[in-house]
Design a protein around this motif. Structure first.
Motif, PDB file in Angstrom:
ATOM      1  N   ILE A 261       6.208   6.121   2.139  1.00 57.93           N
ATOM      2  CA  ILE A 261       7.458   5.677   2.768  1.00 57.93           C
ATOM      3  C   ILE A 261       7.270   5.521   4.275  1.00 57.93           C
ATOM      4  O   ILE A 261       7.710   4.532   4.881  1.00 57.93           O
ATOM      5  CB  ILE A 261       8.593   6.667   2.458  1.00 57.93           C
ATOM      6  CG1 ILE A 261       8.922   6.633   0.966  1.00 57.93           C
ATOM      7  CG2 ILE A 261       9.831   6.355   3.290  1.00 57.93           C
ATOM      8  CD1 ILE A 261       9.921   7.693   0.528  1.00 57.93           C
ATOM      9  N   LEU A 262       6.609   6.497   4.902  1.00 58.67           N
ATOM     10  CA  LEU A 262       6.351   6.408   6.347  1.00 58.67           C
ATOM     11  C   LEU A 262       5.552   5.158   6.683  1.00 58.67           C
ATOM     12  O   LEU A 262       5.866   4.440   7.640  1.00 58.67           O
ATOM     13  CB  LEU A 262       5.603   7.656   6.828  1.00 58.67           C
ATOM     14  CG  LEU A 262       6.401   8.958   6.911  1.00 58.67           C
ATOM     15  CD1 LEU A 262       5.484  10.114   7.275  1.00 58.67           C
ATOM     16  CD2 LEU A 262       7.518   8.825   7.933  1.00 58.67           C
TER      17      LEU A 262
ATOM     18  N   ILE B 218       7.503   2.511   8.875  1.00 59.81           N
ATOM     19  CA  ILE B 218       7.206   2.687  10.294  1.00 59.81           C
ATOM     20  C   ILE B 218       6.260   1.639  10.862  1.00 59.81           C
ATOM     21  O   ILE B 218       6.416   1.214  12.016  1.00 59.81           O
ATOM     22  CB  ILE B 218       6.626   4.103  10.526  1.00 59.81           C
ATOM     23  CG1 ILE B 218       7.738   5.139  10.353  1.00 59.81           C
ATOM     24  CG2 ILE B 218       6.001   4.228  11.906  1.00 59.81           C
ATOM     25  CD1 ILE B 218       7.267   6.562  10.504  1.00 59.81           C
ATOM     26  N   ILE B 219       5.267   1.187  10.090  1.00 58.62           N
ATOM     27  CA  ILE B 219       4.189   0.374  10.655  1.00 58.62           C
ATOM     28  C   ILE B 219       4.717  -0.868  11.374  1.00 58.62           C
ATOM     29  O   ILE B 219       4.470  -1.059  12.571  1.00 58.62           O
ATOM     30  CB  ILE B 219       3.175  -0.015   9.561  1.00 58.62           C
ATOM     31  CG1 ILE B 219       2.389   1.220   9.117  1.00 58.62           C
ATOM     32  CG2 ILE B 219       2.213  -1.078  10.085  1.00 58.62           C
ATOM     33  CD1 ILE B 219       1.387   0.960   8.011  1.00 58.62           C
TER      34      ILE B 219
ATOM     35  N   LEU C  58       0.821  -1.207   0.000  1.00 63.37           N
ATOM     36  CA  LEU C  58       0.000   0.000   0.000  1.00 63.37           C
ATOM     37  C   LEU C  58       0.857   1.260   0.000  1.00 63.37           C
ATOM     38  O   LEU C  58       0.496   2.270  -0.604  1.00 63.37           O
ATOM     39  CB  LEU C  58      -0.931  -0.003   1.215  1.00 63.37           C
ATOM     40  CG  LEU C  58      -2.102   0.989   1.168  1.00 63.37           C
ATOM     41  CD1 LEU C  58      -2.946   0.773  -0.079  1.00 63.37           C
ATOM     42  CD2 LEU C  58      -2.959   0.868   2.414  1.00 63.37           C
ATOM     43  N   GLY C  59       2.025   1.195   0.658  1.00 57.38           N
ATOM     44  CA  GLY C  59       2.928   2.337   0.628  1.00 57.38           C
ATOM     45  C   GLY C  59       3.420   2.635  -0.775  1.00 57.38           C
ATOM     46  O   GLY C  59       3.466   3.799  -1.201  1.00 57.38           O
TER      47      GLY C  59
ATOM     48  N   VAL D 222      -3.000  10.838   4.426  1.00 60.16           N
ATOM     49  CA  VAL D 222      -2.762   9.561   3.751  1.00 60.16           C
ATOM     50  C   VAL D 222      -2.027   8.584   4.669  1.00 60.16           C
ATOM     51  O   VAL D 222      -2.270   7.377   4.616  1.00 60.16           O
ATOM     52  CB  VAL D 222      -1.995   9.780   2.435  1.00 60.16           C
ATOM     53  CG1 VAL D 222      -1.607   8.455   1.792  1.00 60.16           C
ATOM     54  CG2 VAL D 222      -2.851  10.593   1.466  1.00 60.16           C
ATOM     55  N   TYR D 223      -1.149   9.088   5.525  1.00 57.92           N
ATOM     56  CA  TYR D 223      -0.507   8.195   6.496  1.00 57.92           C
ATOM     57  C   TYR D 223      -1.554   7.549   7.409  1.00 57.92           C
ATOM     58  O   TYR D 223      -1.533   6.329   7.635  1.00 57.92           O
ATOM     59  CB  TYR D 223       0.509   8.969   7.330  1.00 57.92           C
ATOM     60  CG  TYR D 223       1.138   8.151   8.442  1.00 57.92           C
ATOM     61  CD1 TYR D 223       1.970   7.070   8.154  1.00 57.92           C
ATOM     62  CD2 TYR D 223       0.888   8.441   9.780  1.00 57.92           C
ATOM     63  CE1 TYR D 223       2.540   6.312   9.165  1.00 57.92           C
ATOM     64  CE2 TYR D 223       1.451   7.690  10.803  1.00 57.92           C
ATOM     65  CZ  TYR D 223       2.275   6.626  10.486  1.00 57.92           C
ATOM     66  OH  TYR D 223       2.827   5.870  11.491  1.00 57.92           O
ATOM     67  N   ALA D 224      -2.494   8.362   7.899  1.00 59.96           N
ATOM     68  CA  ALA D 224      -3.580   7.806   8.722  1.00 59.96           C
ATOM     69  C   ALA D 224      -4.468   6.871   7.908  1.00 59.96           C
ATOM     70  O   ALA D 224      -4.946   5.850   8.413  1.00 59.96           O
ATOM     71  CB  ALA D 224      -4.414   8.942   9.322  1.00 59.96           C
TER      72      ALA D 224
END
Length: 509
Positions: A464-465, A469-470, A59-60, A335-337
């Motif tokens: 990228i985050l 990060i996840i 998804l990233g 989008v990160y959320a």
């Protein structure tokens, strides 16, 4: 814009087709359901050595590749035409999706390329094709149609989610394996059906896009997509005009209206150039062989014109405004959320809510709420009931508040968890409408495709985050701090937006 009866039929056919063409955008609403099965498949059922990558990147990578897709569309459309650019991208995407059903058995890395990189690239191309086509056929109502075209794939995902769960887990089996804080399915009967689910998903995308490109029709020439005003002298209606009457880069419609006024005021002894002022002039489509004026007006009338004269900013000018970076951070935070919601809403909830079909129902309702939210925000912005800044502030505030309590809610009630996820979907999905409208209203229409692509470069950072990060956050600090990271990022962005001036157009005049 005035159309003949035949062109009117083509107009509505094309707008309907644009809704089907947007089918690839259902992926973000389907992946949260599909990934719960795919992650389990990678760990317990694929071929030895298939774990050559991290599935969190899928998804990233989709979000990372949307921006390059947008930016290369102009180059491709100059070579192939806008319609054939979109059609060619659809062929590549559908070949990749069907290929993914085979590759998923052997490689996470290649699955990420086919399901992530190609999907994101085509989503970027498709968004430009659809938005510009709609903007050319219906410039006065394009804000509403932008909202409705983004609704179509979310509605499609409601059907896709139900089909995927019905195929993969018809017996509503519970996850029976845990690795650290994460749960997985290990039942062979369930996992053997995962490639079939991917084929079914690919088939629905293929069918939708075939229908869409059959109905989609390039707008009549000259159009807003040609970026050129073709001008030719009419022997029947010639009115003198001065050099100042010629259309300018900043506002073709305004210049043409001024030219008509100036022409009427000139004396009959003026033997200067002549301009044709026919019925198409009011739409910026004029004909005269006196000169050609190249004007980049891709999406000139996608929103109602503001009461004051507008000026389009070049990409370099846009990059110098604080407003650009505020919107950029809004894209990144939202989008990160959204990636967390799409990736984790089901996987996390399975720790406390042991009902796969119930959580699939939640996933099915997400697109419904997202669709309604986009239509509402499109209508509200079109009527100018709130400003772009107001919409962004409201979205970030709700996003931050609900991400802060995300960890606790499923431990309290399954019904409350559904409410929380649907509220997140409501505010997160609005960026699909807010960003293109913000790009037009803040920076003007003349350089829409480039400015829009630069704005959405926040997707690269968010992708990228999300990918980096996840997994580390979950294993190092647990689910709580994963959700808090989204809340904190939204809160910081909210403060930036509140103290940023969004009246870029007025200051540029």
């Amino acid at each position: 814009m005035s159309f003949s009866r035949k062109e009117t039929l083509k107009k509505y056919s094309s707008i309907i087709g644009a809704h089907f063409v947007m089918a690839p955008f259902s992926f973000v609403w389907v992946y949260g359901n599909l990934s719960a099965y795919m992650d389990s498949y990678f760990r317990f059922s694929c071929a030895p050595g298939c774990m050559d990558g991290e599935s969190q990147w899928i998804l990233g990578i989709v979000n990372i590749m949307i921006c390059p897709g947008i930016l290369i569309t102009k180059y491709l459309s100059d070579k192939m035409g806008l319609y054939w650019t979109g059609a060619a991208s659809a062929v590549v995407l559908n070949a990749s999706l069907f290929g993914c059903a085979l590759v998923v058995r052997y490689s996470v890395a290649w699955t990420t390329v086919l399901l992530g990189a190609v999907m994101g690239l085509v989503q970027g191309i498709t968004s430009v094709v659809v938005f510009q086509n709609v903007g050319a056929w219906a410039p006065d109502k394009a804000t509403i149609f932008i909202a409705s075209t983004t609704v179509a794939p979310t509605v499609l995902s409601m059907v896709q989610n139900q089909i995927i769960t019905a195929v993969v887990n018809p017996d509503n089996l519970k996850p029976d394996a845990m690795q650290g804080p994460r749960t997985f399915f290990s039942q062979p009967s369930l996992l053997s059906r995962v490639p079939t689910a991917i084929i079914i998903y690919a088939a629905t995308i293929l069918a939708s896009q075939i229908i869409g490109y059959i109905l989609l029709t390039p707008p009549p020439k000259p159009s807003y997509l040609t970026e050129t005003l073709n001008v030719k002298v009419s022997p029947d209606r010639r009115e003198p005009c001065s050099d100042d009457a010629r259309p300018s880069d900043t506002s073709p419609l305004k210049s043409l209206q001024n030219s008509k006024t100036q022409a009427n005021e000139q004396s009959s002894e003026n033997h200067g150039s002549y301009c044709t002022l026919n019925s198409s002039t009011s739409h910026g489509l004029i004909e005269s062989n006196g000169f050609n004026s190249t004007v980049d007006i891709n999406m000139e009338k996608m929103t109602n014109p503001p009461p004051t004269e507008s000026k389009s900013l070049t990409p370099s000018q846009a990059l110098k405004t604080p407003c650009f970076y505020a919107v950029f951070m809004f894209v990144t935070a939202t989008v990160y959320a959204l990636i967390l919601q799409a990736n984790c809403y089901k996987e996390f909830a399975l720790l406390y809510i042991h009902n796969d079909k119930y959580l699939t129902l939640v996933g099915t309702l997400i697109p419904f709420v997202a669709s309604s939210s986009r239509l509402c925000i499109g209508t509200v912005l079109n009527k100018r009931l709130i400003t772009i800044k107001d919409a962004i502030v409201i979205s970030l505030s709700i996003n931050s508040a609900f991400c802060a309590i995300w960890y606790l809610v499923p431990q309290v009630s399954a019904v409350l968890y559904m409410f929380l996820i649907l509220c997140l979907a409501m505010v997160q999905s609005q960026y699909y409408v807010v960003i293109p409208v913000a790009c037009l209203e803040i920076f003007g229409p003349a350089h829409f495709s480039i400015n829009y692509g630069l704005m959405l470069s926040g997707l690269i950072l968010a992708g990228i985050l999300g990918a980096v990060i996840i997994s580390p956050l979950i294993h190092a600090f647990g689910w709580f701090w994963l959700f808090e990271s989204a809340s904190i990022l939204c809160l910081v962005t909210l403060l930036l937006v509140v103290f940023t001036d969004f009246n870029v157009q007025q200051s540029a005049l």
